[in-house]
Design a protein around this motif. Structure first.
Motif, PDB file in Angstrom:
ATOM      1  N   GLU A  49       0.830  -1.203   0.000  1.00 53.26           N
ATOM      2  CA  GLU A  49       0.000   0.000   0.000  1.00 53.26           C
ATOM      3  C   GLU A  49       0.868   1.259   0.000  1.00 53.26           C
ATOM      4  OE1 GLU A  49      -2.053  -2.984   2.872  1.00 53.26           O
ATOM      5  OE2 GLU A  49      -0.028  -2.257   2.450  1.00 53.26           O
ATOM      6  N   SER A  50       0.305   2.335  -0.533  1.00 53.91           N
ATOM      7  CA  SER A  50       0.955   3.642  -0.498  1.00 53.91           C
ATOM      8  C   SER A  50      -0.111   4.723  -0.578  1.00 53.91           C
ATOM      9  CB  SER A  50       1.946   3.782  -1.659  1.00 53.91           C
ATOM     10  OG  SER A  50       1.264   3.716  -2.894  1.00 53.91           O
ATOM     11  N   GLY A  51       0.317   5.967  -0.363  1.00 56.27           N
ATOM     12  CA  GLY A  51      -0.587   7.098  -0.536  1.00 56.27           C
ATOM     13  C   GLY A  51      -1.098   7.719   0.753  1.00 56.27           C
ATOM     14  N   GLY A  52      -0.781   7.116   1.881  1.00 49.38           N
ATOM     15  CA  GLY A  52      -1.221   7.698   3.138  1.00 49.38           C
ATOM     16  C   GLY A  52      -0.511   9.013   3.423  1.00 49.38           C
ATOM     17  N   GLY A  53      -0.998   9.725   4.422  1.00 48.94           N
ATOM     18  CA  GLY A  53      -0.391  10.992   4.788  1.00 48.94           C
ATOM     19  C   GLY A  53      -1.252  11.737   5.787  1.00 48.94           C
TER      20      GLY A  53
ATOM     21  N   LEU B  99      -5.345   6.322  -1.914  1.00 51.81           N
ATOM     22  CA  LEU B  99      -4.496   5.199  -1.549  1.00 51.81           C
ATOM     23  C   LEU B  99      -4.391   4.243  -2.729  1.00 51.81           C
ATOM     24  CD1 LEU B  99      -5.858   4.393   2.032  1.00 51.81           C
ATOM     25  CD2 LEU B  99      -4.192   6.128   1.326  1.00 51.81           C
ATOM     26  N   SER B 100      -3.220   3.627  -2.865  1.00 51.92           N
ATOM     27  CA  SER B 100      -3.009   2.632  -3.907  1.00 51.92           C
ATOM     28  C   SER B 100      -2.430   1.372  -3.293  1.00 51.92           C
ATOM     29  CB  SER B 100      -2.068   3.172  -4.982  1.00 51.92           C
ATOM     30  OG  SER B 100      -2.665   4.227  -5.693  1.00 51.92           O
ATOM     31  N   CYS B 101      -2.705   0.260  -3.942  1.00 48.98           N
ATOM     32  CA  CYS B 101      -2.201  -1.035  -3.494  1.00 48.98           C
ATOM     33  C   CYS B 101      -1.789  -1.815  -4.726  1.00 48.98           C
ATOM     34  CB  CYS B 101      -3.294  -1.773  -2.732  1.00 48.98           C
ATOM     35  SG  CYS B 101      -2.912  -3.495  -2.323  1.00 48.98           S
ATOM     36  N   VAL B 102      -0.498  -2.130  -4.803  1.00 47.39           N
ATOM     37  CA  VAL B 102       0.012  -2.901  -5.924  1.00 47.39           C
ATOM     38  C   VAL B 102       0.102  -4.367  -5.511  1.00 47.39           C
ATOM     39  CG1 VAL B 102       1.925  -3.256  -7.505  1.00 47.39           C
ATOM     40  CG2 VAL B 102       1.291  -0.937  -6.822  1.00 47.39           C
TER      41      VAL B 102
END
Length: 128
Positions: free
Chosen positions: A6-10, A20-23
């Protein structure tokens, strides 16, 4: 075995937005259902949104319906969660997951047997 990142938090102010994205990588062939859940330390896991990958049907918890949108990008093996009109109570660690079904996921707490795999999470902090 599937790996989810996951990424995109803040940190944003109330009323703001995050995406948010999840690869997903590895063996994703059995992952017909995917979803996002969140957890605050010391509290239970809350299922927020899920999607049936082949049919693109989406499901939402009442707490986020109308504010969050789940989507998939099959070409990039990516699951997204667009979060708008964020509130301080949305502050949590957010996880994407592969699921055995939707029933048992869109609830608080999630039925543990519903989860197949999940990532390490991304932190979302909303200030008032």
């Amino acid at each position: 075995q599937v790996l989810l990142v996951e990424s995109g938090g803040g940190s944003v102010q109330a009323g703001g937005s995050l995406r948010l994205s999840c690869v997903a990588s590895g063996d994703t062939s059995s992952s017909d259902y995917m979803g996002w859940f969140r957890q605050v330390p010391g509290k239970t896991r809350e299922g927020l949104a899920a999607i049936y990958i082949p049919g693109r049907t989406s499901y939402y918890a009442n707490s986020v319906k109308g504010r969050f949108t789940i989507s998939q990008d099959n070409a990039k093996n990516t699951l997204n969660l667009q979060m708008n009109s964020l509130k301080p109570e949305d502050t949590a660690m957010y996880y994407c997951a592969t699921l055995r079904a939707v029933v048992g996921f869109i609830r608080n707490p999630i039925l543990p047997s519903i989860l197949r795999a999940w990532g390490q999470g991304t932190l979302v902090t909303i200030s008032s």
